[in-house]
Design a protein around this motif. Structure first.
Motif, PDB file in Angstrom:
ATOM      1  N   PHE A 250       2.079   5.701   8.150  1.00 34.24           N
ATOM      2  CA  PHE A 250       3.492   5.408   7.943  1.00 34.24           C
ATOM      3  C   PHE A 250       4.073   6.557   7.123  1.00 34.24           C
ATOM      4  CE2 PHE A 250       1.708   3.413   4.130  1.00 34.24           C
ATOM      5  CZ  PHE A 250       2.637   3.677   3.139  1.00 34.24           C
ATOM      6  N   TYR A 251       5.398   6.693   7.143  1.00 32.63           N
ATOM      7  CA  TYR A 251       6.036   7.905   6.636  1.00 32.63           C
ATOM      8  C   TYR A 251       7.112   7.577   5.601  1.00 32.63           C
ATOM      9  CZ  TYR A 251       3.771   9.456  10.895  1.00 32.63           C
ATOM     10  OH  TYR A 251       2.843   9.692  11.880  1.00 32.63           O
ATOM     11  N   LEU A 252       7.098   8.361   4.531  1.00 33.72           N
ATOM     12  CA  LEU A 252       8.094   8.241   3.472  1.00 33.72           C
ATOM     13  C   LEU A 252       8.784   9.587   3.311  1.00 33.72           C
ATOM     14  CD1 LEU A 252       5.833   6.333   0.906  1.00 33.72           C
ATOM     15  CD2 LEU A 252       7.564   5.331   2.407  1.00 33.72           C
ATOM     16  N   GLY A 429       2.866   0.605   0.981  1.00 31.81           N
ATOM     17  CA  GLY A 429       4.192   1.219   0.936  1.00 31.81           C
ATOM     18  C   GLY A 429       4.714   1.482  -0.462  1.00 31.81           C
ATOM     19  N   ALA A 430       4.635   0.485  -1.331  1.00 31.53           N
ATOM     20  CA  ALA A 430       5.171   0.640  -2.685  1.00 31.53           C
ATOM     21  C   ALA A 430       4.398   1.698  -3.462  1.00 31.53           C
ATOM     22  CB  ALA A 430       5.119  -0.696  -3.423  1.00 31.53           C
ATOM     23  N   LEU A 431       3.066   1.720  -3.263  1.00 33.53           N
ATOM     24  CA  LEU A 431       2.244   2.719  -3.957  1.00 33.53           C
ATOM     25  C   LEU A 431       2.559   4.121  -3.449  1.00 33.53           C
ATOM     26  CD1 LEU A 431      -0.026   3.199  -6.012  1.00 33.53           C
ATOM     27  CD2 LEU A 431      -1.673   2.897  -4.144  1.00 33.53           C
ATOM     28  N   GLY A 432       2.750   4.255  -2.124  1.00 30.39           N
ATOM     29  CA  GLY A 432       3.123   5.553  -1.562  1.00 30.39           C
ATOM     30  C   GLY A 432       4.461   6.026  -2.089  1.00 30.39           C
ATOM     31  N   ALA A 433       5.409   5.084  -2.219  1.00 30.89           N
ATOM     32  CA  ALA A 433       6.729   5.437  -2.760  1.00 30.89           C
ATOM     33  C   ALA A 433       6.623   5.900  -4.215  1.00 30.89           C
ATOM     34  CB  ALA A 433       7.656   4.225  -2.657  1.00 30.89           C
TER      35      ALA A 433
END
Length: 451
Positions: A250-252, A429-433
């Motif tokens: 997934f991409y941020l 997701g939250a950790l990647g952000a």
């Protein structure tokens, strides 16, 4: 006794290589530590040193031969006092190999039996009893394959080779098997080992898509040049296919303002004038990522099949384009290094990567990677994760754009677009952000990176 020199395993994943160049010829005297050949792996050209001393009696594999299997004989070394006939005698009692394939070079097909009893070590012959090894035994009409040294020891100890299970290539009985049998004799009858069924998870199916024959027919009436895949291109194709098929990406995305960094970089480079160091924006990006991995340690992780490994140091890989492919040399402990030290190391790794002179440990490992195409004018892109890494940062060009300042006024700023590709098995997701926010804050406040 003549010694076989075997194709070395120059990296943990190497299964075959190309014998790029011989640096010796038949009749040359070599000593332990002498460089005798250059071997091409899928990633690098590496020097191969002699382990023993003697005279090159016979070169089995010609230079330029591709697809030479690890542990296949490539040359024969004669010890002091031996003549050339001893080289021809090596392998006279070896078992036949399966029929050669069309792709295998003739030199690699003619495989003499190895006198070494350790599959991965190569050139460690028996220098004791010089008695000729007895002929290979037969059981139920089938020949039992054993190395000459194993047969000789078994004959001396009165052991029955038909009752010993071999652990060498193709079930060959080697010295260690005979010694183990001497310590704990096996039963007279050796039961045939049952072949376990492959677990369902390991069953591989043919990849979907067009085969080479289909594609060739499609373009049969068009003019084209067929480019043969080298080891590097094959490896890149296999790993990228694996990455896209097995890693849930997934991409941020974020825009990062670079004005403060560019000003700070100019000041540092002015101070470093005459010291042989010129910091690049990429140096700051590597440092920012290394620091961010320390600030968000849960994201400093890799996928290990049935578990996640959380690393303590920040080992950052950096994509380096070379002719025909790319390398991802790894800067270890990047969080501990100054910007100038990091810059020097990166330039050295990049230079040796382009010359294909990196050692395997210099491009394997790491938990995170940086791929920067901004220097090529690319505004933004999505990078493919390099397994087993948990994430990769795709970096675009710094471009002057209109922005809204804190006072609400429109201003011009240098903005760089970045995309963090994340393995969802490792990082949510939250950790990647949180990780991308830490990278952004480091780059927008570069002075803090030196604290």
């Amino acid at each position: 006794m003549a010694i076989e020199i075997l194709m070395p395993a120059l990296s943990p994943t190497m299964e075959e290589g190309t014998l790029a160049k011989w640096l010796v010829k038949e009749g040359d005297t070599v000593s332990s530590g002498d460089v005798i050949a250059e071997i091409e792996t899928d990633k690098a050209t590496m020097e191969f040193e002699a382990v023993d001393e003697g005279v090159i009696g016979r070169i089995v594999v010609a230079e330029g031969t591709e697809g030479v299997k690890v542990n296949a004989p490539i040359a024969v070394l004669l010890e002091e006092g031996e003549d050339a006939s001893a080289a021809d005698a090596v392998g006279a009692t070896s078992e036949p190999d399966p029929a050669p394939t069309a792709e295998a070079p003739k030199e690699a097909q003619a495989r003499p039996e190895a006198l070494s009893d350790e599959a991965g070590t190569g050139t460690q012959p028996d220098t004791g009893d010089a008695t000729k090894a007895p002929p290979a035994p037969v059981k139920d009409g089938e020949r039992i394959f054993a190395s000459p040294l194993a047969r000789r020891i078994a004959a001396q100890k009165g052991l029955d080779l038909t009752a010993i299970e071999g652990s060498g290539p193709k079930g060959r009985i080697v010295k260690a098997d005979v010694e183990a049998a001497e310590a704990a004799p096996k039963a007279d009858a050796k039961p045939e080992a049952a072949k376990p069924a492959a677990p369902a998870a390991e069953v591989k199916t043919a990849p979907a898509g067009m085969g080479p024959e289909t594609v060739l027919k499609m373009y049969a009436d068009r003019e084209f040049e067929e480019v043969k895949l080298d080891g590097m291109r094959k490896t890149i194709a296999a790993r990228l296919t694996e990455a896209k098929q097995t890693i849930p990406h997934f991409y941020l995305r974020r825009d990062i303002r670079l004005d403060a960094l560019l000003k700070f970089r100019a000041e540092l480079n002015h101070q470093l004038t005459g010291k042989g160091v010129k910091l690049s924006v990429n140096d700051f990006i590597i440092k920012a990522c290394a620091n961010a991995l320390q600030e968000v340690p849960e994201a400093n992780a890799v996928w290990a099949g049935d578990r996640v490994l959380k690393l303590k140091p920040s080992d950052v890989a950096v994509a380096v384009a070379i002719e025909g492919g790319l390398f991802t040399p790894v800067i270890r402990d990047a969080e501990m290094k100054s910007l100038s030290a990091l810059s020097k190391e990166m330039k050295d790794l990049a230079h040796r990567a382009r010359d294909r002179k990196l050692a395997p440990h210099e491009y394997q490992g790491g938990s995170f990677a940086v791929s920067n195409l901004g220097m090529f004018g690319i505004d933004n892109f999505d990078a493919v994760i390099n397994p087993p890494h948990g994430a990769i940062l795709a970096v675009g060009a710094g471009v002057k754009k209109p922005v809204i300042g804190e006072d609400g006024e429109i201003a011009v700023a240098t903005v760089m677009s970045v995309t963090l590709s994340v393995d969802h098995r490792v990082i949510d997701g939250a950790l990647g952000a949180e990780l991308l926010k830490a990278i952004t804050e480091n780059l927008e406040n570069p002075v803090a990176m030196l604290a």
